[in-house]
Scaffold this motif. Structure first.
Motif, short mmCIF file in Angstrom:
data_model
loop_
_atom_site.label_atom_id
_atom_site.label_comp_id
_atom_site.label_asym_id
_atom_site.label_seq_id
_atom_site.Cartn_x
_atom_site.Cartn_y
_atom_site.Cartn_z
N ARG A 87 20.31 67.82 -6.96
CA ARG A 87 20.49 66.84 -8.03
C ARG A 87 19.89 67.43 -9.31
N THR A 88 20.57 67.27 -10.42
CA THR A 88 20.05 67.79 -11.68
C THR A 88 19.87 66.67 -12.68
N ARG A 89 18.83 66.81 -13.49
CA ARG A 89 18.58 65.86 -14.58
C ARG A 89 18.12 66.64 -15.79
N VAL A 90 18.62 66.27 -16.94
CA VAL A 90 18.16 66.82 -18.21
C VAL A 90 17.50 65.67 -18.95
N VAL A 91 16.23 65.85 -19.31
CA VAL A 91 15.45 64.76 -19.88
C VAL A 91 14.79 65.23 -21.17
N HIS A 92 14.76 64.35 -22.17
CA HIS A 92 14.06 64.64 -23.41
C HIS A 92 12.62 64.16 -23.30
N GLY A 93 11.68 64.98 -23.72
CA GLY A 93 10.28 64.57 -23.73
C GLY A 93 9.36 65.76 -23.60
N ASN A 94 8.10 65.46 -23.43
CA ASN A 94 7.10 66.49 -23.20
C ASN A 94 7.25 66.98 -21.77
N THR A 95 7.38 68.29 -21.59
CA THR A 95 7.71 68.86 -20.29
C THR A 95 6.74 68.41 -19.19
N ALA A 96 5.47 68.56 -19.42
CA ALA A 96 4.49 68.21 -18.39
C ALA A 96 4.56 66.73 -18.05
N ASP A 97 4.67 65.87 -19.05
CA ASP A 97 4.73 64.43 -18.80
C ASP A 97 5.98 64.05 -18.02
N VAL A 98 7.12 64.62 -18.41
CA VAL A 98 8.37 64.31 -17.71
C VAL A 98 8.30 64.75 -16.25
N LEU A 99 7.79 65.96 -16.01
CA LEU A 99 7.70 66.45 -14.63
C LEU A 99 6.74 65.60 -13.80
N LEU A 100 5.64 65.19 -14.39
CA LEU A 100 4.69 64.34 -13.66
C LEU A 100 5.33 63.01 -13.28
N ARG A 101 6.08 62.40 -14.19
CA ARG A 101 6.76 61.14 -13.88
C ARG A 101 7.84 61.34 -12.81
N ALA A 102 8.60 62.43 -12.94
CA ALA A 102 9.66 62.70 -11.97
C ALA A 102 9.09 62.93 -10.58
N ALA A 103 7.89 63.48 -10.50
CA ALA A 103 7.29 63.84 -9.21
C ALA A 103 6.57 62.68 -8.53
N GLU A 104 6.49 61.54 -9.16
CA GLU A 104 5.84 60.40 -8.53
C GLU A 104 6.56 60.04 -7.23
N GLY A 105 5.85 60.04 -6.14
CA GLY A 105 6.42 59.73 -4.84
C GLY A 105 7.12 60.91 -4.16
N ALA A 106 7.10 62.08 -4.79
CA ALA A 106 7.77 63.26 -4.21
C ALA A 106 6.88 63.90 -3.15
N GLU A 107 7.52 64.67 -2.28
CA GLU A 107 6.79 65.47 -1.29
C GLU A 107 5.96 66.53 -1.99
N VAL A 108 6.59 67.16 -3.00
CA VAL A 108 5.95 68.26 -3.70
C VAL A 108 6.64 68.46 -5.04
N LEU A 109 5.88 68.94 -6.01
CA LEU A 109 6.40 69.36 -7.30
C LEU A 109 6.29 70.87 -7.36
N VAL A 110 7.40 71.53 -7.66
CA VAL A 110 7.44 72.99 -7.69
C VAL A 110 7.73 73.44 -9.12
N VAL A 111 6.91 74.34 -9.63
CA VAL A 111 7.11 74.88 -10.97
C VAL A 111 6.89 76.39 -10.94
N GLY A 112 7.47 77.05 -11.91
CA GLY A 112 7.20 78.47 -12.09
C GLY A 112 5.83 78.65 -12.71
N SER A 113 5.27 79.84 -12.57
CA SER A 113 3.93 80.07 -13.10
C SER A 113 3.91 80.09 -14.62
N ARG A 114 4.98 80.54 -15.22
CA ARG A 114 5.08 80.60 -16.68
C ARG A 114 6.52 80.32 -17.07
N GLY A 115 6.68 79.55 -18.12
CA GLY A 115 8.02 79.27 -18.62
C GLY A 115 8.45 80.29 -19.65
#
Length: 147
Positions: A87-115
């Motif tokens: 599933r893909t989503r494109v969201v406007h906002g602050n990257t860290a904040d958006v990812l934290l909200r998206a990860a609520e209730g998730a098994e795991v949040l996966v990110v690269g070490s550097r963007g």
């Protein structure tokens, strides 16, 4: 954001950087092992405007076009069959904040070490560092292997 709370989700941040592609690959492999759905989240914001309350700025970004671009990139990274299951989503906002909200209730949040931004020599980017400290679920930070 209404979600089926019984659904197992792996959320992954993607930004087109090599380490985000590695994070996407890791997320798909992990989701396959635990029977979860992968939710890839791409975030856009205009640099320097986060938290700024000046006059309205024209933010004419075609989110549908951006979504198609991310799906094309995912097909290149994962192959078309695997990309169709993400599933893909494109969201406007602050990257860290958006990812934290998206990860609520998730098994795991996966990110690269550097963007894509910041200092090339940095071992950990600001988003990776922020989500690792504030997420309500486990966080996996994936580094791009040296070529």
């Amino acid at each position: 954001m209404d979600r089926d709370v019984s659904e197992r989700r792996v959320v992954v941040g993607v930004d087109g950087s090599p380490s985000s592609y590695e994070a996407l690959l890791w997320a798909v492999r992990h989701a396959g092992l635990v029977g979860a759905t992968v939710e890839a989240v791409a975030v856009w914001e205009l640099p320097g405007l986060y938290g700024w309350s000046g006059p309205a700025v024209d933010m004419d970004v075609d989110e549908e076009e951006a979504g198609q671009r991310i799906r094309t990139e995912m097909a290149e990274v994962l192959g078309p069959d695997a990309a169709d299951s993400v599933r893909t989503r494109v969201v406007h906002g602050n990257t860290a904040d958006v990812l934290l909200r998206a990860a609520e209730g998730a098994e795991v949040l996966v990110v690269g070490s550097r963007g894509r931004g910041g200092f090339a020599s940095a071992l950990l980017g600001s988003v990776s560092q922020h989500v690792s400290q504030h997420a309500t679920c486990p966080v996996v930070i994936v580094r791009k292997e040296k070529e």
